[in-house]
Structures are given as C-alpha cells and as structure tokens.
Design a protein around this motif. Structure first.
Motif, mmCIF file in Angstrom:
data_model
loop_
_atom_site.group_PDB
_atom_site.id
_atom_site.type_symbol
_atom_site.label_atom_id
_atom_site.label_comp_id
_atom_site.label_asym_id
_atom_site.label_seq_id
_atom_site.Cartn_x
_atom_site.Cartn_y
_atom_site.Cartn_z
ATOM 1 N N LEU A 837 10.903 -1.296 -0.747
ATOM 2 C CA LEU A 837 10.758 -0.955 -2.160
ATOM 3 C C LEU A 837 11.781 0.094 -2.567
ATOM 4 C CD1 LEU A 837 6.871 -0.914 -2.491
ATOM 5 C CD2 LEU A 837 8.434 -2.428 -3.699
ATOM 6 N N ASP A 838 12.005 1.105 -1.710
ATOM 7 C CA ASP A 838 13.043 2.106 -2.000
ATOM 8 C C ASP A 838 14.423 1.455 -2.084
ATOM 9 O OD1 ASP A 838 11.149 4.122 -1.997
ATOM 10 O OD2 ASP A 838 11.409 4.560 0.146
ATOM 11 N N TYR A 839 14.653 0.496 -1.190
ATOM 12 C CA TYR A 839 15.947 -0.200 -1.183
ATOM 13 C C TYR A 839 16.148 -0.986 -2.479
ATOM 14 C CZ TYR A 839 19.147 -4.059 -0.162
ATOM 15 O OH TYR A 839 20.135 -4.992 -0.222
ATOM 16 N N PHE A 840 15.099 -1.684 -2.937
ATOM 17 C CA PHE A 840 15.208 -2.465 -4.172
ATOM 18 C C PHE A 840 15.430 -1.549 -5.374
ATOM 19 C CE2 PHE A 840 12.415 -5.750 -1.918
ATOM 20 C CZ PHE A 840 13.519 -6.473 -1.514
ATOM 21 N N ILE A 841 14.769 -0.394 -5.398
ATOM 22 C CA ILE A 841 14.959 0.548 -6.513
ATOM 23 C C ILE A 841 16.413 0.997 -6.578
ATOM 24 C CG2 ILE A 841 14.357 2.856 -7.351
ATOM 25 C CD1 ILE A 841 11.543 2.381 -6.126
ATOM 26 N N ASN A 842 16.991 1.306 -5.420
ATOM 27 C CA ASN A 842 18.384 1.749 -5.391
ATOM 28 C C ASN A 842 19.344 0.649 -5.828
ATOM 29 O OD1 ASN A 842 20.590 3.701 -4.261
ATOM 30 N ND2 ASN A 842 20.990 1.752 -3.251
ATOM 31 N N GLY A 865 2.764 -8.926 -2.433
ATOM 32 C CA GLY A 865 2.165 -8.428 -3.663
ATOM 33 C C GLY A 865 0.748 -7.929 -3.485
ATOM 34 N N GLU A 866 -0.049 -8.648 -2.707
ATOM 35 C CA GLU A 866 -1.440 -8.253 -2.493
ATOM 36 C C GLU A 866 -1.524 -6.936 -1.724
ATOM 37 O OE1 GLU A 866 -5.478 -8.501 -2.970
ATOM 38 O OE2 GLU A 866 -3.884 -9.716 -3.867
ATOM 39 N N THR A 867 -0.649 -6.752 -0.731
ATOM 40 C CA THR A 867 -0.632 -5.495 0.032
ATOM 41 C C THR A 867 -0.258 -4.325 -0.863
ATOM 42 O OG1 THR A 867 0.030 -6.730 2.004
ATOM 43 C CG2 THR A 867 0.359 -4.360 2.048
ATOM 44 N N ILE A 868 0.715 -4.521 -1.748
ATOM 45 C CA ILE A 868 1.137 -3.443 -2.650
ATOM 46 C C ILE A 868 0.011 -3.105 -3.628
ATOM 47 C CG2 ILE A 868 2.794 -2.860 -4.469
ATOM 48 C CD1 ILE A 868 4.818 -4.632 -3.016
ATOM 49 N N ARG A 869 -0.722 -4.109 -4.096
ATOM 50 C CA ARG A 869 -1.798 -3.892 -5.074
ATOM 51 C C ARG A 869 -2.930 -3.056 -4.504
ATOM 52 N NH1 ARG A 869 -6.560 -5.898 -6.493
ATOM 53 N NH2 ARG A 869 -6.611 -7.271 -4.680
ATOM 54 N N CYS A 870 -3.151 -3.147 -3.186
ATOM 55 C CA CYS A 870 -4.310 -2.494 -2.576
ATOM 56 C C CYS A 870 -4.031 -1.074 -2.108
ATOM 57 C CB CYS A 870 -4.826 -3.331 -1.399
ATOM 58 S SG CYS A 870 -5.410 -4.962 -1.895
ATOM 59 N N HIS A 871 -2.790 -0.596 -2.183
ATOM 60 C CA HIS A 871 -2.481 0.718 -1.619
ATOM 61 C C HIS A 871 -1.739 1.555 -2.658
ATOM 62 C CE1 HIS A 871 -2.952 -1.977 1.874
ATOM 63 N NE2 HIS A 871 -3.534 -0.905 2.423
ATOM 64 N N PRO A 872 -2.293 2.708 -3.007
ATOM 65 C CA PRO A 872 -1.733 3.538 -4.093
ATOM 66 C C PRO A 872 -0.295 3.990 -3.840
ATOM 67 C CG PRO A 872 -3.950 4.258 -3.517
ATOM 68 C CD PRO A 872 -3.554 3.247 -2.479
ATOM 69 N N LEU A 874 2.107 2.507 -2.297
ATOM 70 C CA LEU A 874 3.032 1.413 -2.596
ATOM 71 C C LEU A 874 3.043 1.085 -4.079
ATOM 72 C CD1 LEU A 874 2.331 -1.018 0.405
ATOM 73 C CD2 LEU A 874 4.143 0.680 0.201
ATOM 74 N N GLN A 875 1.882 1.295 -4.750
ATOM 75 C CA GLN A 875 1.818 1.028 -6.189
ATOM 76 C C GLN A 875 2.770 1.934 -6.965
ATOM 77 O OE1 GLN A 875 -2.192 1.263 -7.650
ATOM 78 N NE2 GLN A 875 -2.926 -0.407 -6.343
ATOM 79 N N GLU A 876 2.867 3.216 -6.537
ATOM 80 C CA GLU A 876 3.760 4.140 -7.214
ATOM 81 C C GLU A 876 5.221 3.676 -7.125
ATOM 82 O OE1 GLU A 876 3.035 6.724 -9.070
ATOM 83 O OE2 GLU A 876 0.907 6.296 -8.804
ATOM 84 N N LYS A 877 5.599 3.215 -5.936
ATOM 85 C CA LYS A 877 6.972 2.733 -5.777
ATOM 86 C C LYS A 877 7.210 1.452 -6.581
ATOM 87 C CE LYS A 877 7.792 4.820 -1.266
ATOM 88 N NZ LYS A 877 8.203 4.622 0.129
ATOM 89 N N ALA A 878 6.180 0.612 -6.636
ATOM 90 C CA ALA A 878 6.320 -0.622 -7.401
ATOM 91 C C ALA A 878 6.478 -0.328 -8.890
ATOM 92 C CB ALA A 878 5.112 -1.525 -7.155
ATOM 93 N N LYS A 879 5.737 0.699 -9.396
ATOM 94 C CA LYS A 879 5.882 1.088 -10.799
ATOM 95 C C LYS A 879 7.287 1.600 -11.082
ATOM 96 C CE LYS A 879 1.019 2.267 -11.666
ATOM 97 N NZ LYS A 879 0.061 3.362 -11.952
ATOM 98 N N LYS A 880 7.831 2.390 -10.139
ATOM 99 C CA LYS A 880 9.197 2.903 -10.310
ATOM 100 C C LYS A 880 10.210 1.765 -10.325
ATOM 101 C CE LYS A 880 12.341 6.438 -8.536
ATOM 102 N NZ LYS A 880 12.594 7.435 -7.468
#
Length: 911
Positions: A837-842, A865-872, A874-880
């Motif tokens: 997720l950090d790599y994709f943001i960059n 997607g399901e793993t990211i949805r269940c863990h806060p 990872l959710q923060e990085k996904a929002k970014k």
C-alpha cells in the motif's frame, strides 16, 4: 546535445566492396558493405535482416560463415556474430584488401603482400593468427581464390600480371604463372577440377587449367573495359558470367565457347561482384551505382531477366521532401531518378516509374539513363488530392516543360505542363495550391502560368500590367508560392523583386524590392511569413499582408542551400555550404541551435510532426535522418540542451544507429540485466524525468496490463473442456509405491533396490524442504528498505512478470486463517500488504507508469480487499491511497475536459 541528434542514414544499398554470399539451411543470405557498416539481406525477397554497428573506418573486404561476418577496415579485421562484435584481429601493418574463407580459417591479405591465417573456432581464446607468410618478389596482390580440391592451397593474382600458387600449410610457393601481360582484376574457381577463370584489366577472360598450366579458352569483352567480376553457374549449365567496368554483364557458353547473351544496361556503373546462387539458375550482381540485383535464367532463349532488386540513388540527391505524414521521403537526385524512401521499412522504398523506359531504350539501343528525364531542380507535392489525380509537379534542369506524377500509382502522369509555347524557356520554380487543383510554374524568362492538374490545361498567366509587360518578372523566377485559401500567389525574381498577386484574377496587388539578388524563397501558409535568401547570405522574413520585413537572421558565411519552416511556424531551419545547419526561433528572433558537419548540406526537410529532420549532402548518395531530442527528452525548455549562438561540430548519421563500442556496451548491459532477471525492464527505464502536470505511461504492451484486469475471464475461457485423463495403471504384478517427485517407483524383493528407493524418497523430501525455504525476488524486494532506488527496482521487476505470475505473487500474500490481532500484525503477509500500500501511494503520487499501476492496484484490491477492510491500520493506508488517486485523477480530468471543450468549440465554429 543539440535539438537534432544523428539517427541513421537511408538509401544505401551497397558500396564498392564485393559482397559475400552464404547459405544457411534452405535460405541464402548476402552480406554487403555500406561504408563503415555492413547489411545482410535475405535473398528470398531481398529484405533487410541485419544492420551492423558502425566501425571506425570504411570496410575494405568482407567474408562470412554461418553466423559470423568478418569485415576488414584499415589494418584490422572485425569479427561479428550476427550484429555483435565479438573480436578484433589486429596484426597487419598495412591496409587489408582481401579476405578469403578457408575451411575453419580466414585468410587476410594486405597491400604489401603479408598473409595471415586466423582461426575463428573458439574465437574468444584465439585473437592471434595461427600462421603468416610473405608473398615474394614484386607482387601486389589483387585477387585470391581457393581452387576446389586443392588442399591447403590458394591462388593469388597480382596487379603486375603473374599469379602464384601457395601452400599455406608449408608456407611455400608451389608455382608461379606468368600471366598475360595485364593486371589480374578478378579470379574465380570453376565446378570443373583444376580449372579457374581469370579476368584481366584489358577486358580478356582466360579460362585456365592450373594443373597443366594450359589455356582452355579466351573470351574478350566488346566494351573493352576491365573484367571486374566473374562467376560460374553451379546448376548444371555450362555458363560463365562476367561483369565489366561499364556496367555490362556478359554470359558465356563454355561448351560452345562463345557469347550467349549480354545484359547491356545491367547497372549504371562498374560491376563490383557477381555470384551464381548454389544449384539455382539465379545470378546476383552488385555495382558501384548503389544497387543489388538478381537475374533469373528461365526464358526460352536462355537470356536472363531481372527477378528482384534493391537500389538507391547513384548520385547525390538535389531535393528532398517529407510525404505521407512523415512516413516517406520524396527525393530527386542527380542520377535522373525520382525516388520515394520509407523512413519505417526499407522494403517500401522505390523509384517512381517514367513509363516503359527500359522497353524504349532496348528498341532504340540506348541506355536507360539517356531516355530518362533530366535531373529535378525543384518540385512540390500535395497529399489532399492523391487519390483523384496527379499530386506532384517537378521542374527539370534545362527543360521548358514541367511534369506531373501520380504518387498513388508511383508513376509519371499523362499531362505535361508547357508554359509560354511561343517562347519556351527552362522552368525554374513550381508550386501546388493548397486545394490540390492547380499548379503554378515560373520560367527563366520571367513567365508565370497556372495549370489545372486534373486536365493539364492552362488557366491563365500572370502579367505585370503596371509596366505593360507580357511577363511577370524581368529576369528568372526563382520561386512561387500559394497561400492556404487560394487568395494570394507570391512570386520572386532573381533581381530581388517580390510580387503578391490575386490568385484568381491574376492581377498584381503589391510588390517590393529587396535590393540584392535572390536565391531562394520559402512560404509558410499558416503564419503567412515569407522567408527569403539573398546572395549576401542573409535570411529575411516578410509579412506578405503587412508588406514589411519582420525578421532578419545573420550568421551564415557561405551560400545558403536550403530553408525549411517547422509545421507550427515557430522554427526556421537553414543550411549553407559553410557546413552549418542553423535553427532560428521566429518568435524570439534569434538562433537557438547550430551544428556543423564535415560535408555541406544541400537539401533539408522537417517532418510534419517535427520529430525527424532529413538532410541531403554533397557527394553523398543517401538521405540522413536526425531525431528531434526535444520531443523525447522531457526537459522543460529548449535552452537546456540547445547550443544557442554556438555552432557545435557533429558527425553525420551512420547506416546503423549504434557504433561498435556502443553495441558492446549494450550487449554487456543486456547480459547483466539477464543475470538479474530484469531484461525487459531495461526497455522501460528510458527517462524518469516527469513533465509537470502530466502522467507518464509505462510503454508496456497493452495486452500485458489489460490481462491483469481480465485475468479471471481469461482463465475461465482457457479452462479445459474435458477433464484430464487418468494415467495408465501399472500392471497388477508390479506393485508401486508413492514418491514425492511424482515418478512411479516399483517395489522389488531385492533389499538393495529397496534401499535405493528409500534414499530417493529422502532426497525428494529434502528438495521439497529446500523449495519451501527458497524466497522469491518479489518477497526479497518487499522486505528491503523502501527508498527511491528500491521503488524503481521493484517497479522494474514486476514489469518483467507475466500477468499470471504477478497474480500468483499477490495471492501468496493472502491471509486465509484468522489469528488474534496482536499475532496477525506480526505475520510477514500482513506486513507485506502494508508495504505494498505504501508502494502504491508513492507510485500514484509520482504519476509514473500510470496505466500499469492502475491495473496492479485493481488486482491487489480484488485479492486483499477483505483483509484491508477488517484491519484499521490497513484502512488508513487505503484511505490515503484513495485521496492520492483522486487528486491525481482530478488534475488529469481537468486537462481532458479543457481539451474536450476546445475541440467541441472549434468543431462547431464556422470560419
């Protein structure tokens, strides 16, 4: 680095070096020299297959064997394996003139009579000759041949006339033939034992038995020139082909000992090389006129006919012009040929037909060149009416008629434009209107006349009624031009008078005088500027509507040969006999770049896309291409790489875009990338400099990143219809035991065999453990510390993966079993998902590899997607990631919307 960098030269087919023919399997290839490089053609269709890198000096001799090509340049010999130079042999002190393939060896002979023997098997270890010998006496070698069945022996001809037979193993001369008192210019072995054919400078061919030192038969050329090439037929026909210095090929019947046929106009210059293809009735010829031809003997009378050929200009081009949106170049040369060169594919290059020249020349017993039109001095073309009628007009040297050409059919048109029939004078200038319906021509007598291109009928002349003249200018008309709306016609006279006419009414509207003799004019239809060149070497720009001079450019110190506007009208390019090419910025009114070449530029043309510049040079038969670096460098301004007022010395483009050293460096880099598994990525790391407010695409094939999106559909479509069949069972009396390797192991009563099976099972189990312990490069790169270099390495690596391989790597990070939160965040899979997720943001924020990253992100979210949805965390990085993606896309969407609005506005406007 300047605005235009050398790219390559086109239009070169062969030079004055004899070619080398080799057979690989069922195909035959011919290797020809083109200056400092060589080209390899497939004889099946004479299509170009290999272009070598450029050598430091011109090639003087060629030899080839399978994948190897040996090229002598100066006193060295370069060894190529296909297009890569693998070795350089340097032992000669004098220039190497002759090469001969001799079994598994190559013989090289220099002008001083030193012969070296080289072994090319295991060429990396053997860079020194395995033997050498010195020719004795006053003997200047001119040809070398290996007589068939003569073990370790070669026959060498000399410029003094005698021939020597040498044993290269014992390094002794066996016999010396006295010769015939004339220089030996060619020598070839025949299919018959002990027989060779020797061509001399006095035009005689001696078929000689070297075992008995007896002459069998002598032939003599009627044209008296030197015999420059010989070849025996090997398909069973008793034929000997000979080429002379006047371009004539003679076919001799050896059984009847007489001349069988003559190809009078085979070439326009001296024959360099002849070769009958092995066991085929096909003769190949090369000439100094820059052509390569194949002749087939399939007629009833036994005469050969032209099968296929490749040719270029045999004399330097005088005028060139880009055509067909920059894909082709029209070129008119001093050799009376009008050619169309393809910038993309050489096979599409051809000479425009002048209607049955060969047939008429044969009837009149003249050369083709004598019936061709005289050299073109000026021409103009228009693409808008290409499919309807003739769309090219040419003016020829000392010719009172202008000719039209139909480029759709590559042929001379049916109409001839004849202005002022009562007082014909040579036509000096021509132009085609923007609509493609009219052609305007100007003569040396000052006459200007308009013609309809469809019918060839005159539509009136332009007269200067203010001075009550029956012509437009006092002296020669050096240029005419039409505007984009058929409103104005501009003409210029040699004495410096420029006149603007009403195109339809043919009335004079305005005129002015420069004050000195004019040489050339160029008009740009978009900005309405007229560029003029006078004999004072000054370039002046005039606004034809405002009737005033707007720019003046000084800098050339010799005659200006050509001018060219860029398509947008911002640049003006000029060339001069002082060897310089200068680029002037019309808006800034200054020189922004300048280059100097050793050979002066005589003609130039810039492609409509402004990406390629074509130049023609004095005493050079090819067309040279230069690449516009500003189109590909990504630098914000021209000043960052242009030379400004300075003129930089550059070399002319070569036939090959690479030099031999650059090819070696490229080969070494390729091997390093292969070892690191990043070969494909090397093609994509061209430039990492970002253009502001834009995204950079990955240049990957469209199928590669689209397959990531549709991978499930592709797998479903490729699913087998029938289930896999079960393997055949072993016989009931051979009981088997399972193994990890998948092989069927049969039980045995022998205890030793049982021990071997157990040992093999242990090895299989160990190999499986080792396999589990292995870590993929994908995982290794994920675990490394993230910085700009590792981001780039990771991007280059995933570009090399196939869609299915990348899908597998991402699925291996999938978390299947649910653990306690504290334990889950410590798992390597969870950490890797966060790092991705950090790599994709960059990458999304940097706007690099935009379309590829979008496909990878979509696949990643689909799997995790399901793993990211269940863990806060990872959710923060996904929002970014979502915020970054939205910000980048909003900027792009704004640019798209702005462009849509402009296009819609312009498409609905009425001018």
């Amino acid at each position: 680095m300047g605005i235009f960098e050398p790219f390559r030269a086109i239009g070169y087919i062969t030079s004055t070096v004899p070619f080398s023919v080799q057979r690989l399997g069922t195909e035959t290839f011919v290797t020809v020299s083109v200056g400092k490089a060589f080209q390899i053609y497939n004889c099946a269709k004479l299509n170009l297959v290999i272009i070598s890198p450029q050598l430091p000096k011109k090639i003087r001799a060629l030899a080839s064997y399978r994948d190897y090509t040996f090229a002598a340049f100066g006193n060295e010999i370069a060894v190529f394996k296909r297009a890569h130079q693998v070795a350089t042999w340097s032992k000669h002190v004098a220039k190497v003139d002759l090469l001969l393939l001799f079994g598994e060896h190559v013989l090289s002979l220099d002008v001083e009579g030193n012969m070296f023997i080289w072994a090319f098997k295991g060429i990396e270890e053997h860079l020194s000759p395995i033997g050498n010998l010195q020719l004795t006496g006053k003997f200047t070698p001119s040809s070398i041949v290996h007589p068939d069945t003569y073990l370790n022996k070669v026959l060498v001809g000399s410029q003094e006339g005698p021939l020597q037979l040498w044993n290269i193993n014992t390094k002794k001369m066996i016999y010396e033939f006295k010769g015939w008192g004339s220089s030996v210019s060619s020598c070839v072995s025949s299919p018959a034992l002990d027989v060779v054919a020797i061509g001399c400078a006095d035009g005689k061919i001696h078929v000689h038995n070297i075992k008995l030192d007896e002459e069998i038969v002598t032939f003599e050329h009627a044209s008296r020139g030197a015999v420059t090439a010989l070849s025996f037929s090997t398909d069973g026909r008793p034929l000997l082909a000979s080429g002379g210095s006047f371009g004539v090929i003679s076919i001799w019947n050896l059984n009847k000992k007489r001349l069988q046929s003559v190809i009078r106009d085979a070439h326009d210059s001296s024959i360099i090389s002849l070769n009958f293809l092995a066991n085929e009735p096909v003769l190949m010829s090369a000439s100094a006129d820059n052509s390569l031809k194949m002749w087939i003997f399939d007629t009833n009378d036994g005469d050969p006919r032209l099968l296929r050929f490749r040719s270029g200009h045999s004399a330097p081009p005088l005028c060139i012009r880009f055509y067909s949106n920059g894909r082709h170049i029209l070129s008119a040369g001093q050799d009376r040929a009008f050619r169309l060169f393809s910038v993309i594919q050489e096979q599409q290059s051809r000479e425009l037909s002048q209607r049955h020249i060969s047939r008429r020349a044969k009837k009149l017993r003249l050369k083709d060149e004598e019936l061709k039109l005289k050299p073109v001095v000026s021409f103009d073309c228009a693409e808008i009416r290409e499919r309807d009628w003739c769309n090219v007009v040419t003016c020829h040297m000392d010719t009172a008629e202008a000719y039209v050409w139909r480029l759709q059919n590559f042929v001379l048109g049916e109409h001839i434009l004849k202005p002022c029939p009562e007082n014909p004078t040579p036509i000096k200038a021509c132009a085609i209107s923007a609509c493609g319906n009219f052609a305007v021509v100007g003569t040396a007598g000052g006459w200007i006349e308009r013609f309809n291109l469809q019918s060839g009928i005159s539509r009136g002349s332009y007269f200067d009624m203010s001075e009550k003249r029956r012509y437009a200018h006092d002296g020669e008309v050096i240029g005419v031009a039409c505007d984009s709306t058929n409103t104005l016609m501009i003409s210029a006279g040699y004495h410096g008078d420029i006149k603007v006419w009403d195109f339809k009414k043919r009335e004079l509207k305005s005129q002015w005088d420069i004050g000195c003799s004019l040489v050339k004019i160029v008009y740009h239809r978009v900005n309405g500027l007229l560029a003029t060149v006078a004999d004072d070497f000054v370039i002046r720009l005039y606004d034809v509507v405002a009737l005033k001079m707007v720019r003046e450019f000084r800098g050339h110190t010799d005659r200006v040969t050509d001018l060219c506007f860029s398509e947008d009208g911002k640049w003006l390019l000029s060339s001069s006999m002082d060897g310089s090419l200068r680029i002037w910025d019309v808006i800034l009114a200054k020189q922004i770049d300048g280059v100097h070449v050793d050979v002066p530029i005589t003609a130039l043309s810039l492609s409509p896309n402004m990406d390629v510049l074509a130049t023609a040079h004095s005493d050079q038969n090819g067309v040279y291409l230069w690449v516009n670096q500003s189109m590909f460098s990504g630098l914000p301004s021209v000043e960052s790489y242009a030379s400004g007022k300075d003129v930089v010395n550059v070399k002319l483009p070569s036939v090959s875009a690479l030099t031999s050293s650059e090819a070696d460096d490229d080969d070494m880099e390729r091997q390093v990338l292969e070892n690191s598994g990043a070969l494909q990525a090397s093609s994509f790391s061209i430039s990492h400099k970002q253009i502001p407010e834009l995204v950079t695409l990955s240049l990957l094939p469209k199928s590669q990143w689209q397959s990531l999106i549709n991978l499930d559909i592709i797998k479903a479509r490729n699913k087998p219809i029938e289930p896999p069949k079960k393997p055949e069972k072993a016989p009931f009396f051979l009981p088997s035991i399972p193994s990890l390797s998948g092989d069927i192991l049969f039980k045995s009563n022998d205890s030793e065999a049982d021990g071997e099976n157990e040992e093999k099972n242990k090895k299989d189990q160990n190999s499986m453990k080792n396999f589990d312990a292995l870590e993929s490069p994908f995982s290794k790169l994920l675990k490394s510390s993230w910085d700009s270099k590792h981001f780039l390495d990771f991007t280059n690596y995933i570009k090399t993966l196939s869609p299915s391989a990348l899908d597998m790597e991402l699925r291996m990070l999938e978390i299947i079993d649910e653990d306690i939160e504290e334990e889950l965040i410590k798992r390597p899979e969870f950490i890797s998902i966060g790092q991705l997720l950090d790599y994709f943001i960059n990458e999304v924020s940097c706007k690099n590899d935009f379309e590829f990253m979008q496909a990878v992100v979509r696949l990643f979210l689909k799997i995790h997607g399901e793993t990211i949805r269940c863990h806060p965390s990872l959710q923060e990085k996904a929002k970014k990631l979502l915020e970054t993606q939205s910000l980048v896309w909003q900027k792009m969407e704004k640019l798209f919307q702005s462009t849509r609005c402009i296009v819609t506005f312009l498409s609905n406007s009425q001018f």
